[in-house]
Motif scaffolding. Structure first.
Motif, PDB file in Angstrom:
ATOM      1  N   ALA A 118       0.875  -1.181   0.000  1.00  0.00           N
ATOM      2  CA  ALA A 118       0.000   0.000   0.000  1.00  0.00           C
ATOM      3  C   ALA A 118       0.905   1.222   0.000  1.00  0.00           C
ATOM      4  CB  ALA A 118      -0.892  -0.001   1.233  1.00  0.00           C
ATOM      5  N   SER A 119       0.295   2.396  -0.081  1.00  0.00           N
ATOM      6  CA  SER A 119       1.109   3.615  -0.011  1.00  0.00           C
ATOM      7  C   SER A 119       1.683   3.747   1.396  1.00  0.00           C
ATOM      8  CB  SER A 119       0.245   4.830  -0.333  1.00  0.00           C
ATOM      9  OG  SER A 119      -0.705   5.012   0.692  1.00  0.00           O
ATOM     10  N   LYS A 120       2.809   4.442   1.512  1.00  0.00           N
ATOM     11  CA  LYS A 120       3.404   4.658   2.834  1.00  0.00           C
ATOM     12  C   LYS A 120       2.441   5.438   3.722  1.00  0.00           C
ATOM     13  CE  LYS A 120       8.213   4.030   1.547  1.00  0.00           C
ATOM     14  NZ  LYS A 120       9.547   4.588   1.262  1.00  0.00           N
ATOM     15  N   ARG A 121       1.615   6.271   3.110  1.00  0.00           N
ATOM     16  CA  ARG A 121       0.595   7.021   3.846  1.00  0.00           C
ATOM     17  C   ARG A 121      -0.377   6.051   4.547  1.00  0.00           C
ATOM     18  NH1 ARG A 121      -1.925  10.504   6.826  1.00  0.00           N
ATOM     19  NH2 ARG A 121      -3.952  11.211   6.133  1.00  0.00           N
ATOM     20  N   LEU A 178       0.052   2.764   5.032  1.00  0.00           N
ATOM     21  CA  LEU A 178       0.779   1.891   5.963  1.00  0.00           C
ATOM     22  C   LEU A 178       1.062   2.620   7.272  1.00  0.00           C
ATOM     23  CD1 LEU A 178       3.256   0.212   3.461  1.00  0.00           C
ATOM     24  CD2 LEU A 178       1.352  -0.893   4.635  1.00  0.00           C
ATOM     25  N   ALA A 179       1.395   3.905   7.168  1.00  0.00           N
ATOM     26  CA  ALA A 179       1.673   4.688   8.389  1.00  0.00           C
ATOM     27  C   ALA A 179       0.415   4.781   9.246  1.00  0.00           C
ATOM     28  CB  ALA A 179       2.172   6.078   8.010  1.00  0.00           C
ATOM     29  N   GLN A 180      -0.736   4.986   8.614  1.00  0.00           N
ATOM     30  CA  GLN A 180      -1.991   5.057   9.377  1.00  0.00           C
ATOM     31  C   GLN A 180      -2.273   3.728  10.063  1.00  0.00           C
ATOM     32  OE1 GLN A 180      -4.219   6.445   5.911  1.00  0.00           O
ATOM     33  NE2 GLN A 180      -4.862   8.261   7.034  1.00  0.00           N
ATOM     34  N   GLN A 181      -2.034   2.624   9.318  1.00  0.00           N
ATOM     35  CA  GLN A 181      -2.286   1.295   9.901  1.00  0.00           C
ATOM     36  C   GLN A 181      -1.319   1.025  11.051  1.00  0.00           C
ATOM     37  OE1 GLN A 181      -1.826  -1.050   6.331  1.00  0.00           O
ATOM     38  NE2 GLN A 181      -4.000  -0.969   5.837  1.00  0.00           N
ATOM     39  N   LEU A 182      -0.052   1.405  10.850  1.00  0.00           N
ATOM     40  CA  LEU A 182       0.945   1.180  11.899  1.00  0.00           C
ATOM     41  C   LEU A 182       0.598   1.983  13.153  1.00  0.00           C
ATOM     42  CD1 LEU A 182       3.615   0.069  12.956  1.00  0.00           C
ATOM     43  CD2 LEU A 182       4.797   1.951  11.791  1.00  0.00           C
ATOM     44  N   VAL A 183       0.201   3.234  12.967  1.00  0.00           N
ATOM     45  CA  VAL A 183      -0.155   4.074  14.115  1.00  0.00           C
ATOM     46  C   VAL A 183      -1.354   3.474  14.858  1.00  0.00           C
ATOM     47  CG1 VAL A 183      -1.202   6.309  14.721  1.00  0.00           C
ATOM     48  CG2 VAL A 183       0.890   6.228  13.347  1.00  0.00           C
ATOM     49  N   ALA A 184      -2.311   2.926  14.120  1.00  0.00           N
ATOM     50  CA  ALA A 184      -3.462   2.283  14.768  1.00  0.00           C
ATOM     51  C   ALA A 184      -3.001   1.070  15.579  1.00  0.00           C
ATOM     52  CB  ALA A 184      -4.496   1.869  13.717  1.00  0.00           C
ATOM     53  N   GLU A 185      -2.047   0.309  15.016  1.00  0.00           N
ATOM     54  CA  GLU A 185      -1.519  -0.862  15.735  1.00  0.00           C
ATOM     55  C   GLU A 185      -0.757  -0.447  16.994  1.00  0.00           C
ATOM     56  OE1 GLU A 185      -1.941  -4.101  15.386  1.00  0.00           O
ATOM     57  OE2 GLU A 185      -3.378  -3.701  13.795  1.00  0.00           O
ATOM     58  N   ILE A 186       0.029   0.625  16.868  1.00  0.00           N
ATOM     59  CA  ILE A 186       0.775   1.123  18.040  1.00  0.00           C
ATOM     60  C   ILE A 186      -0.219   1.587  19.108  1.00  0.00           C
ATOM     61  CG2 ILE A 186       2.297   2.969  18.866  1.00  0.00           C
ATOM     62  CD1 ILE A 186       3.710   2.851  16.095  1.00  0.00           C
ATOM     63  N   ALA A 187      -1.244   2.329  18.683  1.00  0.00           N
ATOM     64  CA  ALA A 187      -2.236   2.851  19.639  1.00  0.00           C
ATOM     65  C   ALA A 187      -2.934   1.705  20.366  1.00  0.00           C
ATOM     66  CB  ALA A 187      -3.251   3.715  18.896  1.00  0.00           C
ATOM     67  N   ARG A 188      -3.241   0.642  19.608  1.00  0.00           N
ATOM     68  CA  ARG A 188      -3.914  -0.509  20.209  1.00  0.00           C
ATOM     69  C   ARG A 188      -3.035  -1.132  21.296  1.00  0.00           C
ATOM     70  NH1 ARG A 188      -4.663  -5.696  18.933  1.00  0.00           N
ATOM     71  NH2 ARG A 188      -3.263  -5.741  17.154  1.00  0.00           N
ATOM     72  N   ARG A 189      -1.744  -1.260  20.988  1.00  0.00           N
ATOM     73  CA  ARG A 189      -0.830  -1.867  21.961  1.00  0.00           C
ATOM     74  C   ARG A 189      -0.600  -0.950  23.153  1.00  0.00           C
ATOM     75  NH1 ARG A 189       0.135  -4.038  17.137  1.00  0.00           N
ATOM     76  NH2 ARG A 189       1.024  -6.135  17.005  1.00  0.00           N
ATOM     77  N   VAL A 190      -0.469   0.350  22.901  1.00  0.00           N
ATOM     78  CA  VAL A 190      -0.207   1.280  24.004  1.00  0.00           C
ATOM     79  C   VAL A 190      -1.413   1.352  24.924  1.00  0.00           C
ATOM     80  CG1 VAL A 190       0.213   3.704  24.577  1.00  0.00           C
ATOM     81  CG2 VAL A 190       1.529   2.607  22.769  1.00  0.00           C
ATOM     82  N   SER A 191      -2.606   1.392  24.354  1.00  0.00           N
ATOM     83  CA  SER A 191      -3.781   1.476  25.226  1.00  0.00           C
ATOM     84  C   SER A 191      -3.966   0.156  25.964  1.00  0.00           C
ATOM     85  CB  SER A 191      -5.034   1.849  24.443  1.00  0.00           C
ATOM     86  OG  SER A 191      -5.250   0.895  23.441  1.00  0.00           O
ATOM     87  N   GLY A 192      -3.509  -0.956  25.340  1.00  0.00           N
ATOM     88  CA  GLY A 192      -3.540  -2.248  26.008  1.00  0.00           C
ATOM     89  C   GLY A 192      -2.627  -2.259  27.230  1.00  0.00           C
ATOM     90  N   LEU A 193      -1.460  -1.607  27.069  1.00  0.00           N
ATOM     91  CA  LEU A 193      -0.521  -1.523  28.185  1.00  0.00           C
ATOM     92  C   LEU A 193      -1.104  -0.708  29.326  1.00  0.00           C
ATOM     93  CD1 LEU A 193       2.992  -0.820  26.607  1.00  0.00           C
ATOM     94  CD2 LEU A 193       2.183  -2.895  27.719  1.00  0.00           C
ATOM     95  N   ASP A 194      -1.818   0.371  28.929  1.00  0.00           N
ATOM     96  CA  ASP A 194      -2.375   1.272  29.938  1.00  0.00           C
ATOM     97  C   ASP A 194      -3.510   0.613  30.724  1.00  0.00           C
ATOM     98  OD1 ASP A 194      -1.960   4.318  28.014  1.00  0.00           O
ATOM     99  OD2 ASP A 194      -0.624   3.202  29.335  1.00  0.00           O
ATOM    100  N   ALA A 195      -4.150  -0.349  30.056  1.00  0.00           N
ATOM    101  CA  ALA A 195      -5.376  -0.894  30.667  1.00  0.00           C
ATOM    102  C   ALA A 195      -5.052  -1.665  31.937  1.00  0.00           C
ATOM    103  CB  ALA A 195      -6.084  -1.796  29.671  1.00  0.00           C
TER     104      ALA A 195
END
Ligand code: C5P
Length: 413
Positions: free
Chosen positions: A391-394, A396-413
């Motif tokens: 996909a475009s880097k644009r 992929l970056a959105q998907q990666l940021v969503a994945e990071i957010a999912r993991r970070v909020s998982g850590l916070d939980a």
């Protein structure tokens, strides 16, 4: 301005584009064109003053819809343009927003259709965004600043102004943002905000390791992926600092950029910035080695046929050092590494993730991605691997940021 850079980004969105009076109306024409190219449907509403600067005919041609000016326009069956237009919008963007128009909003006046529909909009559901445009003295005037504060308190969102040449010949604050900047701001505004309140530090691009004052060693990294991650993280609500090696890319809006040259500069900047960060993403292609000493003067060819002998020393591993810091180890700083491999992507990436000590490693085939606008990624964590297909880097970056957010909020939980 490459109109295709926003292709599809506003698909399915309906934007009411309001123009009040000002020389910046000519930029609203380009803004309208970019909105349409981005996939949005655009309903233009103009004040009488705006019609002095640009014609409704031009705006109709660009938006593909008849323009509304008067609140007494009898075209709607119910004769209530202000209700109909405001109910169907995903956002109302007034650009240019003149000093007088902002004053009308501050007072809740409704003497013209545009002000009337802003007042009549369902305030909890339909956001109002303002792209002010005016002379610097008008902008700085206490009345304007007071009115702006009032409309912000009343729920409007300010898109900011630019600093520079003004139509009147003066120079200062109050210029309307450029059309592309307005689109970028609108896309960012409408994006989900899973990283709200997070501070993100990103390294991007190559490094440049000096041999002498005119020569050095660098690599083909374009910085595109790191810049795309910075933009996506900002859109997701994060406060973003981008530590960039030597690249010629525009800084994403709303991102703080720190330019560096060498790996050691990048190391120093990144270490300082991650001190109070929540997320660190290392996309930079950092040189592994640098010349042991850079010559103070240009190394000359003296005709003897002798070639200079370069000795190398190892650069600090920025990611490994930060990932092994106490805050990262305690789970207060989520670190993400990148790996550009040329073969055995999965096995090499898994080994690198462990070696670097990061919870998430993003792997790609290096030679296939450098300088390109698209890519494919492999996300490696302790649970396994996940593919983000070509996909475009644009995107992929959105998907990666969503994945990071999912993991970070998982850590916070
Ligand atoms: O070891 P390698 O260079 O393949 O690791 C790549 C990852 O490590 C990337 O995330 C890169 O930004 C980071 N890195 C770093 N400092 C270095 C070398 C790599 O931060 N000196």
């Amino acid at each position: 301005m490459n109109a295709n850079q926003f292709a599809g980004e506003l698909a399915g969105r309906h934007v009411v584009l309001g123009l009040s009076g000002g020389a910046a109306c000519f930029k609203a024409a380009e803004f309208c064109r970019l909105l349409v190219k981005s996939g949005a449907t655009v309903q233009v509403v103009m004040t009488e003053a705006a019609c002095q600067f640009i014609t409704p005919v031009a705006m109709q041609a660009l938006s593909g819809r008849p323009v509304y000016v008067s609140q007494w326009d009898a075209r709607p069956d119910n004769n209530m343009a202000h209700i109909n237009l405001s109910r169907e919008a995903d956002a109302i963007v007034v650009a240019p927003a003149s000093a007088d128009f902002i004053a009308q909003l501050a007072q809740g006046r409704a003497g013209e259709l545009l002000a009337l529909l802003c007042l009549a909009r369902p305030i909890a559901r339909v956001p109002l965004l303002l792209g002010p445009a005016m002379n610097r003295e008008m902008w700085a005037h206490p009345a304007t600043q007071r009115n702006l504060q009032q409309v912000i308190n009343d729920g409007a969102h300010l898109l900011g102004v630019a600093h520079g040449d003004q139509a009147c010949g003066e120079f200062g604050d109050g210029r309307m943002l450029e059309a592309g900047e307005l689109v970028e701001e609108l896309i960012a505004f409408l994006a989900p905000k899973p990283l709200l309140g997070q501070r993100v530090v990103i390294t991007a691009g190559p490094t440049f390791e000096a041999i002498d004052p005119v020569r050095g060693i660098t690599n083909h990294s374009s910085g595109k992926m790191g810049f795309a991650v910075a933009r996506a993280a900002r859109e997701a609500g994060a406060e973003v600092t981008l530590v960039a090696g030597p690249v010629h890319l525009p800084t994403p809006r709303g991102v703080l950029r720190i330019d560096v040259q060498s790996a050691r500069d990048m190391h120093a900047a990144a270490i300082a910035q991650v001190e109070d960060a929540d997320i660190f993403v290392a996309t930079a292609a950092v040189a592994d080695w640098r010349p042991a000493s850079a010559a103070e003067q240009k190394i000359k060819k003296d005709g003897s046929g002798e070639v200079p002998q370069l000795a190398f020393v190892e650069n600090p591993d920025i990611l490994a050092e930060i990932a092994h810091s106490p805050r990262a180890q305690a789970g207060d700083l989520f670190c993400v590494g990148f790996a550009a491999e040329s073969e055995n992507l999965k096995a090499n990436a898994q080994a690198k993730r462990v070696r670097k000590g990061v919870p998430l490693l993003v792997a790609n085939i290096g030679p296939a991605t450098f300088g390109r606008d698209d890519n494919a990624l492999l996300l490696v964590d302790d649970e396994g691997v996940m593919e983000l297909p070509q996909a475009s880097k644009r995107v992929l970056a959105q998907q990666l940021v969503a994945e990071i957010a999912r993991r970070v909020s998982g850590l916070d939980a």
